[in-house]
Design an enzyme around this catalytic site. Structure first.
Site, PDB file in Angstrom:
ATOM      1  N   GLY A 100       0.699  -1.324   0.233  1.00 54.95           N
ATOM      2  CA  GLY A 100      -0.226  -0.104  -0.338  1.00 54.95           C
ATOM      3  C   GLY A 100       1.062   1.639   0.509  1.00 54.95           C
ATOM      4  CD  GLU A 110       1.647   1.156   8.461  1.00 57.72           C
ATOM      5  OE1 GLU A 110       1.494   0.236   7.461  1.00 57.72           O
ATOM      6  OE2 GLU A 110       1.939  -0.030   9.082  1.00 57.72           O
ATOM      7  CG  ASP A 111      -1.347   1.565   3.330  1.00 58.49           C
ATOM      8  OD1 ASP A 111      -0.714   1.316   4.322  1.00 58.49           O
ATOM      9  OD2 ASP A 111      -1.137   0.841   2.016  1.00 58.49           O
ATOM     10  CG  ASP A 132      -7.914  -0.011  10.365  1.00 62.07           C
ATOM     11  OD1 ASP A 132      -9.050   0.233  10.939  1.00 62.07           O
ATOM     12  OD2 ASP A 132      -8.750  -1.590   9.235  1.00 62.07           O
ATOM     13  CB  THR A 133      -6.339  -2.743  13.604  1.00 62.05           C
ATOM     14  OG1 THR A 133      -5.064  -3.980  13.623  1.00 62.05           O
ATOM     15  CG2 THR A 133      -7.433  -2.779  13.014  1.00 62.05           C
ATOM     16  N   GLY A 134      -3.307  -1.092  13.433  1.00 62.16           N
ATOM     17  CA  GLY A 134      -1.960  -1.014  14.216  1.00 62.16           C
ATOM     18  C   GLY A 134      -1.125  -1.816  14.572  1.00 62.16           C
ATOM     19  CG  LEU A 192       2.898   1.266  13.673  1.00 66.19           C
ATOM     20  CD1 LEU A 192       4.043   1.688  12.333  1.00 66.19           C
ATOM     21  CD2 LEU A 192       2.027   1.960  14.821  1.00 66.19           C
ATOM     22  CG  ASP A 206      -5.308  -3.324  -2.060  1.00 66.66           C
ATOM     23  OD1 ASP A 206      -5.319  -3.803  -0.986  1.00 66.66           O
ATOM     24  OD2 ASP A 206      -6.122  -5.218  -1.946  1.00 66.66           O
TER      25      ASP A 206
HETATM   26  P1  IMP Z   1      -3.616  -2.266  10.197  1.00 60.18           P
HETATM   27  O1  IMP Z   1      -2.521  -3.727  10.880  1.00 60.18           O
HETATM   28  O2  IMP Z   1      -5.161  -2.677  10.990  1.00 60.18           O
HETATM   29  O3  IMP Z   1      -3.437  -1.057  11.225  1.00 60.18           O
HETATM   30  O4  IMP Z   1      -3.994  -2.224   9.252  1.00 60.18           O
HETATM   31  C1  IMP Z   1      -2.511  -1.903   8.038  1.00 60.18           C
HETATM   32  C2  IMP Z   1      -2.513  -2.896   6.926  1.00 60.18           C
HETATM   33  O5  IMP Z   1      -4.575  -2.339   6.710  1.00 60.18           O
HETATM   34  C3  IMP Z   1      -2.652  -1.249   5.999  1.00 60.18           C
HETATM   35  O6  IMP Z   1      -1.230  -1.119   5.753  1.00 60.18           O
HETATM   36  C4  IMP Z   1      -3.136  -1.606   4.571  1.00 60.18           C
HETATM   37  O7  IMP Z   1      -2.868  -2.271   3.897  1.00 60.18           O
HETATM   38  C5  IMP Z   1      -4.562  -2.338   4.792  1.00 60.18           C
HETATM   39  N1  IMP Z   1      -5.760  -1.122   5.939  1.00 60.18           N
HETATM   40  C6  IMP Z   1      -6.334  -0.971   6.578  1.00 60.18           C
HETATM   41  N2  IMP Z   1      -7.661  -0.276   6.328  1.00 60.18           N
HETATM   42  C7  IMP Z   1      -7.533   0.318   5.155  1.00 60.18           C
HETATM   43  C8  IMP Z   1      -8.778   0.594   4.180  1.00 60.18           C
HETATM   44  O8  IMP Z   1      -9.865   0.925   4.453  1.00 60.18           O
HETATM   45  N3  IMP Z   1      -8.734   0.043   2.531  1.00 60.18           N
HETATM   46  C9  IMP Z   1      -7.947  -0.224   2.522  1.00 60.18           C
HETATM   47  N4  IMP Z   1      -6.463  -1.173   3.252  1.00 60.18           N
HETATM   48  C10 IMP Z   1      -6.411  -0.942   4.188  1.00 60.18           C
END
Ligand code: IMP
Length: 178
Positions: free
Chosen positions: A48, A102-103, A106-108, A111, A162
């Site tokens: 992303g 990071e693009d 979301d939950t982290g 990260l 995506d």
């Molecule tokens: P996390 O681990 O929940 O913070 O999510 C991180 C990854 O989930 C990002 O790097 C994205 O690839 C994907 N992601 C989270 N939210 C979205 C969204 O709204 N659209 C598309 N991809 C997302």
């Protein structure tokens, strides 16, 4: 209102390409100012963050290197929460200043995993920059140093993000129409 269809879902424009590019320019200025005179390794998180990384990196005026790692935690429109294998480490980053790109955070979970990997590699300093941040979805305590845009807890695509592999090429960020 600009709308687009990807596979079975409709999306509307939320942040235009112009706004995104303007904001990335501001973020680069901040980073240039904060790390003046220092060497930095940027770490783009694939897939992303490839566009965000490219746009930001062009505007960096520091002694800088770039590397990419890949890790996926997403299937369809909901974060699965399970984090997969991390691949692509090839730089010697011990003792370096790292800025993770990071693009979206979301939950982290993603990260947290990346930061964990960096910590065991003994880097000097870790900073985090993300184009998009969903504060309502964030469950971690890791500080995010540079945030492009805070957005609601809705699914978005475009500018590298995506939906099932599609939509990454859109120059704006689009949000799902429910
Ligand atoms: P996390 O681990 O929940 O913070 O999510 C991180 C990854 O989930 C990002 O790097 C994205 O690839 C994907 N992601 C989270 N939210 C979205 C969204 O709204 N659209 C598309 N991809 C997302």
């Amino acid at each position: 209102m600009k709308e687009t269809v990807i596979l079975d879902k409709k999306f509307m424009e939320m942040i235009s390409g112009d706004e995104i590019n303007k904001r990335i320019e501001e973020m680069a200025k901040e980073i240039n100012r904060d790390f003046k005179g220092k060497e930095v390794v940027f770490l783009g998180i694939l897939n992303g963050a490839f566009l965000f990384t490219a746009e930001l990196f062009k505007k960096i005026d520091l002694k800088a290197r770039i590397s990419f790692v890949k890790l996926a935690s997403y299937e369809g429109t909901r974060s699965s929460g399970s984090v997969k294998e991390l691949i692509g480490w090839n730089e010697d980053i011990k003792g370096k200043v790292i800025i993770v790109l990071e693009d979206i955070v979301d939950t982290g979970h993603t990260l947290e995993r990346i930061i964990g990997e960096l910590t065991i590699r003994n880097v000097a300093e870790i900073k985090v920059a993300t184009l998009l941040f969903k504060p309502k979805a964030y469950t971690k305590k890791i500080p995010i140093d540079y945030i492009g845009f805070e957005i609601p807890n809705d699914f978005v695509v475009g500018f590298g993000l995506d939906y099932d592999g599609y939509g990454r090429n859109l120059p704006s960020v689009y949000t799902l129409i429910k």
